[in-house]
Design a protein around this motif. Structure first.
Motif, PDB file in Angstrom:
ATOM      1  N   PHE A 127       1.372   7.452 -19.912  1.00 19.29           N
ATOM      2  CA  PHE A 127       1.005   6.074 -19.589  1.00 19.29           C
ATOM      3  C   PHE A 127       1.112   5.839 -18.082  1.00 19.29           C
ATOM      4  O   PHE A 127       2.055   6.283 -17.436  1.00 19.29           O
ATOM      5  N   PHE A 128       0.164   5.115 -17.520  1.00 17.72           N
ATOM      6  CA  PHE A 128       0.134   4.856 -16.076  1.00 17.72           C
ATOM      7  C   PHE A 128       1.132   3.749 -15.740  1.00 17.72           C
ATOM      8  O   PHE A 128       0.795   2.592 -15.512  1.00 17.72           O
ATOM      9  N   TRP A 129       2.428   4.123 -15.690  1.00 19.14           N
ATOM     10  CA  TRP A 129       3.485   3.153 -15.437  1.00 19.14           C
ATOM     11  C   TRP A 129       3.467   2.550 -14.029  1.00 19.14           C
ATOM     12  O   TRP A 129       4.021   1.458 -13.831  1.00 19.14           O
ATOM     13  N   PRO A 130       2.831   3.173 -13.006  1.00 21.31           N
ATOM     14  CA  PRO A 130       2.771   2.513 -11.697  1.00 21.31           C
ATOM     15  C   PRO A 130       2.070   1.153 -11.737  1.00 21.31           C
ATOM     16  O   PRO A 130       2.190   0.350 -10.809  1.00 21.31           O
ATOM     17  N   LEU A 131       1.353   0.895 -12.830  1.00 21.27           N
ATOM     18  CA  LEU A 131       0.723  -0.402 -13.011  1.00 21.27           C
ATOM     19  C   LEU A 131       1.731  -1.541 -12.838  1.00 21.27           C
ATOM     20  O   LEU A 131       1.399  -2.579 -12.248  1.00 21.27           O
ATOM     21  N   PHE A 132       2.964  -1.355 -13.292  1.00 17.47           N
ATOM     22  CA  PHE A 132       3.952  -2.437 -13.254  1.00 17.47           C
ATOM     23  C   PHE A 132       4.442  -2.749 -11.838  1.00 17.47           C
ATOM     24  O   PHE A 132       4.404  -3.916 -11.433  1.00 17.47           O
ATOM     25  N   PRO A 133       4.897  -1.769 -11.061  1.00 15.63           N
ATOM     26  CA  PRO A 133       5.298  -2.134  -9.691  1.00 15.63           C
ATOM     27  C   PRO A 133       4.118  -2.588  -8.832  1.00 15.63           C
ATOM     28  O   PRO A 133       4.240  -3.519  -8.026  1.00 15.63           O
ATOM     29  N   ILE A 134       2.959  -1.952  -9.029  1.00 15.96           N
ATOM     30  CA  ILE A 134       1.773  -2.352  -8.247  1.00 15.96           C
ATOM     31  C   ILE A 134       1.358  -3.777  -8.619  1.00 15.96           C
ATOM     32  O   ILE A 134       1.092  -4.604  -7.744  1.00 15.96           O
ATOM     33  N   GLY A 135       1.335  -4.071  -9.905  1.00 15.74           N
ATOM     34  CA  GLY A 135       0.967  -5.416 -10.362  1.00 15.74           C
ATOM     35  C   GLY A 135       1.978  -6.474  -9.943  1.00 15.74           C
ATOM     36  O   GLY A 135       1.602  -7.576  -9.527  1.00 15.74           O
ATOM     37  N   GLY A 136       3.261  -6.144 -10.036  1.00 14.20           N
ATOM     38  CA  GLY A 136       4.303  -7.088  -9.629  1.00 14.20           C
ATOM     39  C   GLY A 136       4.203  -7.433  -8.154  1.00 14.20           C
ATOM     40  O   GLY A 136       4.292  -8.605  -7.760  1.00 14.20           O
ATOM     41  N   MET A 137       3.982  -6.415  -7.354  1.00 18.70           N
ATOM     42  CA  MET A 137       3.834  -6.660  -5.913  1.00 18.70           C
ATOM     43  C   MET A 137       2.533  -7.405  -5.628  1.00 18.70           C
ATOM     44  O   MET A 137       2.458  -8.190  -4.686  1.00 18.70           O
ATOM     45  N   MET A 196      -0.130 -12.421  -3.846  1.00 23.68           N
ATOM     46  CA  MET A 196      -0.957 -13.602  -4.072  1.00 23.68           C
ATOM     47  C   MET A 196      -0.238 -14.868  -3.597  1.00 23.68           C
ATOM     48  O   MET A 196      -0.820 -15.702  -2.908  1.00 23.68           O
ATOM     49  N   PHE A 197       1.042 -15.007  -3.940  1.00 21.50           N
ATOM     50  CA  PHE A 197       1.789 -16.184  -3.518  1.00 21.50           C
ATOM     51  C   PHE A 197       1.990 -16.211  -2.006  1.00 21.50           C
ATOM     52  O   PHE A 197       1.945 -17.278  -1.378  1.00 21.50           O
ATOM     53  N   ALA A 214       0.835  -1.209   0.000  1.00 19.26           N
ATOM     54  CA  ALA A 214       0.000   0.000   0.000  1.00 19.26           C
ATOM     55  C   ALA A 214       0.868   1.257   0.000  1.00 19.26           C
ATOM     56  O   ALA A 214       0.584   2.216  -0.738  1.00 19.26           O
ATOM     57  N   ALA A 215       1.929   1.259   0.803  1.00 21.57           N
ATOM     58  CA  ALA A 215       2.816   2.431   0.860  1.00 21.57           C
ATOM     59  C   ALA A 215       3.532   2.644  -0.473  1.00 21.57           C
ATOM     60  O   ALA A 215       3.582   3.773  -0.994  1.00 21.57           O
TER      61      ALA A 215
END
Length: 103
Positions: free
Chosen positions: A57-67, A72-73, A39-40
Protein backbone atom coordinates in the motif's frame (compact mmCIF):
# COMPACT_ATOMS: atom_id res chain seq x y z
CA UNK A 1 -12.59 65.80 17.11
CA UNK A 2 -9.53 68.02 16.77
CA UNK A 3 -7.03 67.83 13.94
CA UNK A 4 -4.51 66.43 16.40
CA UNK A 5 -6.83 63.50 17.12
CA UNK A 6 -7.40 62.98 13.41
CA UNK A 7 -3.69 62.84 12.64
CA UNK A 8 -3.17 60.47 15.56
CA UNK A 9 -5.95 58.19 14.23
CA UNK A 10 -4.34 58.33 10.79
CA UNK A 11 -0.94 57.38 12.25
CA UNK A 12 -2.52 54.56 14.25
CA UNK A 13 -4.33 53.30 11.14
CA UNK A 14 -1.10 53.49 9.14
CA UNK A 15 0.77 51.51 11.81
CA UNK A 16 -1.98 48.89 11.85
CA UNK A 17 -1.89 48.51 8.07
CA UNK A 18 1.92 48.26 8.09
CA UNK A 19 1.79 45.54 10.77
CA UNK A 20 -0.77 43.63 8.71
CA UNK A 21 1.37 44.00 5.57
CA UNK A 22 4.41 42.72 7.48
CA UNK A 23 2.42 39.74 8.79
CA UNK A 24 1.21 38.85 5.27
CA UNK A 25 4.72 39.12 3.81
CA UNK A 26 6.02 36.86 6.57
CA UNK A 27 3.17 34.39 5.92
CA UNK A 28 4.01 34.32 2.20
CA UNK A 29 7.69 33.68 2.95
CA UNK A 30 6.80 30.95 5.45
CA UNK A 31 4.41 29.34 2.96
CA UNK A 32 7.10 29.16 0.26
CA UNK A 33 9.51 27.62 2.76
CA UNK A 34 6.87 25.10 3.76
CA UNK A 35 6.42 24.10 0.11
CA UNK A 36 10.13 23.30 -0.08
CA UNK A 37 9.94 21.23 3.11
CA UNK A 38 6.82 19.48 1.80
CA UNK A 39 8.62 18.58 -1.43
CA UNK A 40 11.66 17.28 0.47
CA UNK A 41 9.58 15.21 2.91
CA UNK A 42 7.46 13.85 0.06
CA UNK A 43 10.58 12.80 -1.84
CA UNK A 44 12.04 11.10 1.24
CA UNK A 45 8.91 9.14 2.17
CA UNK A 46 8.33 8.02 -1.42
CA UNK A 47 11.98 6.89 -1.64
CA UNK A 48 11.65 4.96 1.64
CA UNK A 49 8.45 3.35 0.39
CA UNK A 50 10.01 2.47 -2.99
CA UNK A 51 13.14 0.97 -1.42
CA UNK A 52 11.58 -0.79 1.57
CA UNK A 53 8.07 -1.83 0.55
CA UNK A 54 7.51 -1.16 -3.16
CA UNK A 55 4.72 -3.68 -3.71
CA UNK A 56 2.58 -2.66 -0.75
CA UNK A 57 0.00 0.00 0.00
CA UNK A 58 1.26 3.49 -0.88
CA UNK A 59 1.46 4.73 2.72
CA UNK A 60 3.31 7.99 1.80
CA UNK A 61 -0.15 9.20 0.81
CA UNK A 62 -0.81 10.02 4.49
CA UNK A 63 2.16 12.29 5.29
CA UNK A 64 1.99 13.89 1.83
CA UNK A 65 -1.76 14.47 2.16
CA UNK A 66 -1.49 15.76 5.72
CA UNK A 67 1.16 18.26 4.74
CA UNK A 68 -0.96 19.21 1.73
CA UNK A 69 -3.86 20.13 4.01
CA UNK A 70 -1.50 22.24 6.12
CA UNK A 71 -0.19 23.90 2.94
CA UNK A 72 -3.74 24.78 1.91
CA UNK A 73 -4.38 26.61 5.19
CA UNK A 74 -1.02 28.37 4.99
CA UNK A 75 -1.84 29.49 1.44
CA UNK A 76 -5.18 30.89 2.56
CA UNK A 77 -3.44 32.79 5.34
CA UNK A 78 -0.74 34.12 3.01
CA UNK A 79 -2.73 34.84 -0.15
CA UNK A 80 -6.36 34.93 0.97
CA UNK A 81 -8.46 38.00 1.63
CA UNK A 82 -6.96 40.52 4.03
CA UNK A 83 -8.28 40.91 7.54
CA UNK A 84 -7.27 44.48 8.34
CA UNK A 85 -9.85 46.07 10.60
CA UNK A 86 -9.69 49.79 9.96
CA UNK A 87 -10.60 52.59 12.35
CA UNK A 88 -13.41 53.62 9.99
CA UNK A 89 -14.86 50.09 10.13
CA UNK A 90 -14.73 50.19 13.95
CA UNK A 91 -16.42 53.62 13.97
CA UNK A 92 -19.14 52.37 11.61
CA UNK A 93 -19.79 49.34 13.83
CA UNK A 94 -19.99 51.55 16.93
CA UNK A 95 -22.53 53.75 15.15
CA UNK A 96 -24.61 50.68 14.17
CA UNK A 97 -24.50 49.42 17.74
CA UNK A 98 -25.54 52.80 19.12
CA UNK A 99 -28.35 53.06 16.56
CA UNK A 100 -29.66 49.62 17.59
CA UNK A 101 -29.52 50.48 21.25
CA UNK A 102 -26.17 48.99 22.23
CA UNK A 103 -24.67 45.54 22.24
Amino acid sequence: MSTHDSSHDSATESERVRKQAYRRLRAKRDFLRFLLVWAAVSTIVVAVWALATPNTFFWPLFPIGGMGIAAMFMAIDAYGPGTVITESAIDAEVQRMNWRGGA
